[in-house]
Design a protein around this motif. Structure first.
Motif, PDB file in Angstrom:
ATOM      1  N   LYS A   9     -10.907 -20.500   3.642  1.00 34.18           N
ATOM      2  CA  LYS A   9      -9.513 -20.048   3.697  1.00 34.18           C
ATOM      3  C   LYS A   9      -8.549 -21.231   3.742  1.00 34.18           C
ATOM      4  CE  LYS A   9     -10.076 -15.458   5.551  1.00 34.18           C
ATOM      5  NZ  LYS A   9      -9.681 -14.500   6.558  1.00 34.18           N
ATOM      6  N   TRP A 144      -1.478  -7.991  -4.484  1.00 30.17           N
ATOM      7  CA  TRP A 144      -1.945  -9.360  -4.658  1.00 30.17           C
ATOM      8  C   TRP A 144      -0.776 -10.290  -4.951  1.00 30.17           C
ATOM      9  CZ3 TRP A 144      -7.211  -9.587  -4.155  1.00 30.17           C
ATOM     10  CH2 TRP A 144      -7.913  -8.408  -4.364  1.00 30.17           C
ATOM     11  N   SER A 170      -5.096 -11.629  -1.657  1.00 29.74           N
ATOM     12  CA  SER A 170      -4.881 -10.257  -1.210  1.00 29.74           C
ATOM     13  C   SER A 170      -3.799 -10.213  -0.134  1.00 29.74           C
ATOM     14  CB  SER A 170      -6.184  -9.677  -0.655  1.00 29.74           C
ATOM     15  OG  SER A 170      -5.949  -8.379  -0.148  1.00 29.74           O
ATOM     16  N   ASN A 172      -3.055  -7.119   1.232  1.00 29.73           N
ATOM     17  CA  ASN A 172      -3.398  -5.920   1.991  1.00 29.73           C
ATOM     18  C   ASN A 172      -4.829  -6.077   2.475  1.00 29.73           C
ATOM     19  OD1 ASN A 172      -3.998  -3.419   3.000  1.00 29.73           O
ATOM     20  ND2 ASN A 172      -3.054  -2.284   1.333  1.00 29.73           N
ATOM     21  N   ASP A 173      -4.984  -6.616   3.692  1.00 31.39           N
ATOM     22  CA  ASP A 173      -6.340  -6.887   4.189  1.00 31.39           C
ATOM     23  C   ASP A 173      -7.116  -5.614   4.512  1.00 31.39           C
ATOM     24  OD1 ASP A 173      -4.982  -6.196   6.472  1.00 31.39           O
ATOM     25  OD2 ASP A 173      -5.536  -7.976   7.613  1.00 31.39           O
ATOM     26  N   LYS A 174      -6.445  -4.460   4.537  1.00 27.61           N
ATOM     27  CA  LYS A 174      -7.191  -3.211   4.713  1.00 27.61           C
ATOM     28  C   LYS A 174      -7.918  -2.836   3.419  1.00 27.61           C
ATOM     29  CE  LYS A 174      -4.292  -1.359   8.331  1.00 27.61           C
ATOM     30  NZ  LYS A 174      -3.349  -0.320   8.722  1.00 27.61           N
ATOM     31  N   THR A 176      -8.817  -5.377   0.978  1.00 31.28           N
ATOM     32  CA  THR A 176      -9.780  -6.473   0.985  1.00 31.28           C
ATOM     33  C   THR A 176      -9.100  -7.707   1.559  1.00 31.28           C
ATOM     34  OG1 THR A 176     -11.301  -7.831  -0.315  1.00 31.28           O
ATOM     35  CG2 THR A 176      -9.241  -7.221  -1.371  1.00 31.28           C
ATOM     36  N   ASP A 177      -9.874  -8.542   2.219  1.00 30.28           N
ATOM     37  CA  ASP A 177      -9.315  -9.791   2.721  1.00 30.28           C
ATOM     38  C   ASP A 177      -9.741 -10.965   1.861  1.00 30.28           C
ATOM     39  OD1 ASP A 177     -11.968  -9.907   3.380  1.00 30.28           O
ATOM     40  OD2 ASP A 177     -11.650 -10.526   5.454  1.00 30.28           O
ATOM     41  N   LYS A 178     -10.367 -10.680   0.731  1.00 35.03           N
ATOM     42  CA  LYS A 178     -10.876 -11.725  -0.155  1.00 35.03           C
ATOM     43  C   LYS A 178      -9.891 -12.011  -1.282  1.00 35.03           C
ATOM     44  CE  LYS A 178     -15.606 -10.408   0.718  1.00 35.03           C
ATOM     45  NZ  LYS A 178     -16.828  -9.863   0.182  1.00 35.03           N
TER      46      LYS A 178
END
Length: 191
Positions: A9, A144, A170, A172-174, A176-178
């Motif tokens: 990250k 994104w 991303s 919107n980590d709900k 995906t956080d990738k």
């Protein structure tokens, strides 16, 4: 495991900041630059482009995959207007579906594209998607932040081929956080 994810990250943040810095510096120097490509990216011109897409996120490009009699597709276009030499404000729309799940998705994109030295496109945009194809995945819709850079090869006065790399962070980590790194090839009409 946590240390590795943290390090990845941190590296992605450095890449994003570097691309953003190039975009900002290029934009700041735009007023002093002469257009050297025959005027394809001059103020007042229009841009229509089609890109290869990626099935992993909402996109406004072209994508098709087929396996074991099931297929997934996406169709879309981006358009832009050069508000100053080498800087275009862009919008795009896309629609796709998946025959395996009988779902579909509508994608959109808003952003800016700046041509450094009238031949190195740098993009910053917001891409999202909605529809049963994306909501079935996690009960949430994706959003994104896209950062990209490439090279514009002008094969004629009105046509360019633009291969490039794009990183999608991303928002919107709900969902995906990738983040997703992708290679695209764009085809653009300039008029």
């Amino acid at each position: 495991m946590f240390h590795t994810n943290f390090k990845i990250k941190q590296n992605m943040k450095k890449i994003i900041l570097t691309v953003a810095a190039v975009f900002v510096l290029s934009f700041a120097n735009a007023q002093d630059k002469k257009d050297s490509n025959g005027g394809q990216t001059s103020k007042g011109k229009w841009l229509i482009e089609a890109n290869t897409g990626n099935a992993m996120l909402g996109n406004t490009g072209f994508y098709f995959a087929s396996s074991d009699g099931e297929s997934a597709y996406n169709l879309g276009l981006d358009g832009g207007y050069f508000i100053m030499d080498d800087l275009a404000i862009k919008a795009g729309l896309g629609y796709g579906g998946d025959s395996a799940t009988s779902t579909s998705a509508f994608s959109y994109r808003l952003g800016a594209k700046y041509y450094v030295k009238s031949m190195i496109p740098v993009t910053v945009d917001l891409t999202g998607a909605s529809g049963d194809a994306v909501e079935n995945v996690a009960g949430e819709t994706p959003m994104w932040l896209g950062l990209g850079a490439g090279y514009a090869w002008f094969v004629s006065n009105n046509i360019s081929i633009e291969p490039g790399l794009r990183y999608n962070l991303s928002l919107n980590d709900k969902f995906t956080d990738k983040g997703i790194l992708q290679f695209n090839i764009g085809f653009a009409l300039h008029f």
